[in-house]
Design a protein around this motif. Structure first.
Motif, PDB file in Angstrom:
ATOM      1  N   ARG A  23      34.083  42.734  44.703  1.00 12.34           N
ATOM      2  CA  ARG A  23      35.075  42.981  45.747  1.00 12.34           C
ATOM      3  C   ARG A  23      35.249  44.482  45.990  1.00 12.34           C
ATOM      4  O   ARG A  23      34.878  45.314  45.171  1.00 12.34           O
ATOM      5  CB  ARG A  23      36.421  42.356  45.361  1.00 12.34           C
ATOM      6  N   HIS A  30      40.764  48.331  45.662  1.00 17.51           N
ATOM      7  CA  HIS A  30      42.085  48.325  46.307  1.00 17.51           C
ATOM      8  C   HIS A  30      42.798  49.650  46.058  1.00 17.51           C
ATOM      9  O   HIS A  30      43.104  50.003  44.916  1.00 17.51           O
ATOM     10  CB  HIS A  30      42.943  47.188  45.750  1.00 17.51           C
ATOM     11  N   HIS A  69      46.951  33.203  36.680  1.00 18.36           N
ATOM     12  CA  HIS A  69      46.879  34.620  37.049  1.00 18.36           C
ATOM     13  C   HIS A  69      46.960  35.521  35.825  1.00 18.36           C
ATOM     14  O   HIS A  69      46.243  36.524  35.717  1.00 18.36           O
ATOM     15  CB  HIS A  69      48.009  34.949  38.033  1.00 18.36           C
ATOM     16  N   TYR A  78      44.443  38.711  35.267  1.00 19.81           N
ATOM     17  CA  TYR A  78      44.788  39.821  36.134  1.00 19.81           C
ATOM     18  C   TYR A  78      46.009  40.637  35.717  1.00 19.81           C
ATOM     19  O   TYR A  78      46.059  41.835  35.972  1.00 19.81           O
ATOM     20  CB  TYR A  78      45.017  39.319  37.561  1.00 19.81           C
ATOM     21  N   SER A 118      41.932  41.551  47.667  1.00 18.85           N
ATOM     22  CA  SER A 118      41.792  40.089  47.601  1.00 18.85           C
ATOM     23  C   SER A 118      40.937  39.541  48.741  1.00 18.85           C
ATOM     24  O   SER A 118      40.399  38.441  48.641  1.00 18.85           O
ATOM     25  CB  SER A 118      43.178  39.435  47.633  1.00 18.85           C
ATOM     26  N   SER A 174      39.291  31.095  45.652  1.00 14.22           N
ATOM     27  CA  SER A 174      40.121  30.105  46.343  1.00 14.22           C
ATOM     28  C   SER A 174      39.502  28.718  46.322  1.00 14.22           C
ATOM     29  O   SER A 174      40.208  27.714  46.411  1.00 14.22           O
ATOM     30  CB  SER A 174      40.369  30.539  47.788  1.00 14.22           C
TER      31      SER A 174
END
Length: 432
Positions: A162, A165, A270, A274, A346, A390
């Motif tokens: 990814r 961020h 989660h 994370y 995300s 997801s």
């Protein structure tokens, strides 16, 4: 080469695509393996390059390597790597299921250089991907590299992870003032030790705590402030019952679950990945703070339940405005450097979003075998690795599923494989 054609192109030489490369060699035969290319934007292979600190370890068992859960007898196992470098007996004597990060990184580089047929090319950054239309429709992908060269492939696998961020408040700051965890190890020397510094670490999970530990240890004159939105640092949820949800076999159950069940699973899992720390790091960090207090030199400050409202460069310092959610009050703090343990976006990576737009896909999704759902008539295929939480669960971003996921993707590729036609370009003719 200005132009290349391969049947299978994998973008990114990280764990996902190295597991894929090995699976291609072991399951698909030499014909496809010899027509498979992995491109890596860096000049070498490294795992979690930005956080390759000498004392950091993996949070998963070494048996969850690139191959063992699929083929325990593979020559590409972590155990065989240890044997090949003469360190197997020492690792056994260590008595740990968790290998050091640097050792896993070296293992991945060893695999990349040990491949028999699949090629890995370094220093090749992907710029854009577009469908290549022929008389039979969009049967290939045209991948333009940053140096202007082009690679044409029928099957594409994207496994580059990814996008980083960067919270909006810090996005406008000069690069020399902000270090994200993904580049911490290679930029930490920029901080300097010649004067007392005020360092802010933003985030409350493993990478943030590792950076805090590293700067506290390496810069004895620095005052380190950790800023987090949570009520305090917490340990990973790591019970053996919870860990069963990371079995590759659980992906089937997650994928088949109702939407509300998926949401509950993602929400409750989660903290397994994370928003927590390893118990060992929590204990070590607390002891550091305790010893500082004992010595009367408290160099670590924890600011919990704080939201970063603004960050501006002011006279060589970064003025950070925080909202205290306990009191509703605003405070301003001044720092010399900002260290971001803020993880990854995300959303789907930019490269995947751009590909989807060029292919006319409005809503990016994959099937059970990680193949992107493309419009009717596409002969080209695209599989996504590591970005399907997801639909496939949190395990999709972890090492735990690498070997089995690679097997499933290779099986899907073989089921949809056909020989690409000759492609004629304006300045060259490329054949398989």
């Amino acid at each position: 080469m200005r132009h290349q054609e391969v049947e299978l192109l994998a973008i990114g030489a990280g764990p996902s695509n190295l597991a894929l490369a090995v699976a291609v060699e072991e399951l698909a035969g030499s014909e496809l393996a010899q027509d498979t290319l992995v491109v890596e934007q860096r000049d070498d292979v490294a795992w979690q390059r930005g956080m390759l600190l000498p004392w950091t370890t993996s949070q998963v068992s070494f048996l969850k390597d690139l191959v063992t859960l699929r083929n325990p007898r593979s020559a590409y196992s972590f155990v065989n790597y240890l044997h090949s470098v003469g360190r197997l007996d020492q690792f056994i004597n260590l008595g740990s299921f968790s290998a050091y990060r640097m050792e896993i990184s070296a293992y991945l580089a060893w695999v990349a250089h040990s491949l028999q047929h699949v090629r890995v090319q370094y220093g090749r950054r992907c710029g854009s991907i577009r469908p290549h239309h022929t008389a039979d429709g969009p049967s290939h992908w045209s991948v333009e590299m940053s140096d202007g060269s082009t690679i044409v492939c029928r099957h594409l696998v994207i496994g580059g992870g990814r996008d980083v961020h960067i919270p909006e408040a810090f996005a406008g700051l000069p690069r020399d003032k902000v270090i994200h965890s993904t580049e911490f190890a290679v930029r930490v020397d920029e901080i300097g030790t010649d004067r007392p510094l005020r360092l802010a670490v933003v985030g409350g999970a493993q990478s943030a705590a590792e950076m805090l530990t590293a700067v506290h240890q390496s810069f004895p004159l620095a005052h380190c402030t950790m800023i987090m939105r949570s009520i305090g640092l917490q340990a990973y949820e790591a019970s053996k019952f919870t860990n069963e949800l990371f079995y590759p076999s659980f992906v089937d159950q997650f994928h088949a679950a109702l939407p509300e069940a998926r949401e509950q699973l993602l929400r409750e899992m989660h903290r397994t990945n994370y928003s927590g720390l390893t118990p060992e790091l929590l204990e070590s960090l607390y002891r550091r703070i305790y010893l500082d207090r004992l010595a009367g030199d408290e160099r670590i400050e924890m600011l919990t339940m704080r939201d970063v409202v603004d960050a501006q460069l002011d006279g060589g310092e970064v003025a950070v405005t925080l909202l205290d959610r306990k009191t509703g009050g605003m405070t301003q703090h001044r720092f010399d450097k900002i260290l971001l343990g803020t993880g990854f976006a995300s959303a789907m990576p930019r490269i995947v979003q751009d590909l989807a737009r060029s292919a006319g896909v409005a809503d990016i999704s994959v099937n059970r075998h990680y193949r992107m759902n493309l419009p009717a008539g596409y002969g080209a295929t695209c599989h996504l690795q590591g970005v399907n939480e997801s639909t496939h669960g949190i395990v999709d971003s972890l090492l735990s599923v690498l070997a089995i996921r690679a097997e499933e993707i290779v099986g899907d590729l073989l089921a949809h494989r056909s020989t690409p036609p000759v492609l004629v370009f304006a300045d060259s003719t490329l054949t398989p």
